[in-house]
Scaffold this motif. Structure first.
Motif, short mmCIF file in Angstrom:
data_model
loop_
_atom_site.label_atom_id
_atom_site.label_comp_id
_atom_site.label_asym_id
_atom_site.label_seq_id
_atom_site.Cartn_x
_atom_site.Cartn_y
_atom_site.Cartn_z
N GLY A 197 38.74 12.15 -6.28
CA GLY A 197 37.75 11.27 -6.88
C GLY A 197 36.32 11.60 -6.50
N VAL A 198 36.12 12.72 -5.81
CA VAL A 198 34.75 13.15 -5.48
C VAL A 198 34.05 13.57 -6.76
CG1 VAL A 198 33.35 14.81 -4.20
CG2 VAL A 198 35.39 13.82 -3.14
N VAL A 199 34.73 14.37 -7.57
CA VAL A 199 34.24 14.73 -8.91
C VAL A 199 35.02 13.83 -9.86
CG1 VAL A 199 34.07 16.53 -10.67
CG2 VAL A 199 33.71 17.10 -8.26
N ARG A 200 34.31 12.87 -10.44
CA ARG A 200 34.98 11.85 -11.27
C ARG A 200 35.03 12.22 -12.74
NH1 ARG A 200 32.32 6.34 -9.33
NH2 ARG A 200 31.08 6.98 -11.10
N GLY A 201 34.28 13.22 -13.16
CA GLY A 201 34.30 13.62 -14.56
C GLY A 201 33.11 14.49 -14.88
N TYR A 202 33.05 14.89 -16.12
CA TYR A 202 31.99 15.75 -16.62
C TYR A 202 31.45 15.10 -17.88
CZ TYR A 202 34.42 18.87 -13.46
OH TYR A 202 35.01 19.41 -12.35
N ALA A 203 30.14 15.11 -18.05
CA ALA A 203 29.55 14.42 -19.19
C ALA A 203 28.41 15.21 -19.79
CB ALA A 203 29.03 13.05 -18.75
N ALA A 204 28.20 15.00 -21.07
CA ALA A 204 27.04 15.58 -21.75
C ALA A 204 25.85 14.67 -21.49
CB ALA A 204 27.31 15.69 -23.24
N ILE A 205 24.70 15.26 -21.26
CA ILE A 205 23.46 14.48 -21.11
C ILE A 205 22.81 14.44 -22.48
CG2 ILE A 205 21.21 14.36 -20.00
CD1 ILE A 205 22.53 15.70 -17.56
#
Length: 160
Positions: A45-53
């Motif tokens: 859960g350190v990296v919770r996801g990836y998102a577009a800005i």
């Protein structure tokens, strides 16, 4: 957290689309080792996801505001986040210390849309509001500095 994991997180925070090959080159690890570490960081859960800005101006949401809310009845249940969750114009809800209970970050198309949203917020959560309209945003979505100074320095000791 190990320093190498901190470096991977810092790199991904700067560029979430960085390939495993690029991460390996930047960290000095093999591609498979980087892949395993990233998967482990995701699982923990350190990296919770990836998102577009998103460019909010380009999608018709040029007005950003911060709306501080506090309950009209201090004895009422503290359930404002649940009562407001359906309002998609609210980008973020932060519980805060101070006079207000929460600060909401909102994005809307116009001052009229902001006024309508404020009415919806007040009605849905039985709160009073105080609004600050954003004039410009010099920077946002900055990656945290997770790497120690020794790690970020080049071979001559000068920051890279």
């Amino acid at each position: 957290m190990e320093e190498i994991d901190r470096r991977i997180v810092a790199l991904l925070a700067r560029d979430g689309r960085m390939s495993f090959t690029e991460l390996a080159r930047e960290t000095g690890l093999s591609v498979s080792a980087v892949h395993q570490r990233v998967r482990r960081l995701e699982k923990r859960g350190v990296v919770r996801g990836y998102a577009a800005i998103i460019d909010h101006d380009a999608v018709g949401l040029p007005l950003t505001a911060f709306v501080s809310i506090k309950p009209i009845d201090p004895a009422a249940p503290d359930d404002a986040p649940d009562r407001l969750a359906h309002l998609t114009a609210i980008e973020a809800c932060h519980s805060v210390a101070g006079d207000e209970s929460y600060i909401l970050k909102v994005r809307v198309a116009s001052p009229v849309a902001l006024e309508e949203l404020l009415q919806q917020i007040r009605a849905a959560a039985n709160v009073s509001t105080r609004t600050t309209v954003v004039l410009s945003t010099p920077y946002e979505h900055r990656a945290p500095d997770l790497v120690s100074e020794d790690e970020s320095a080049g071979p001559d000791g000068v920051p890279a």
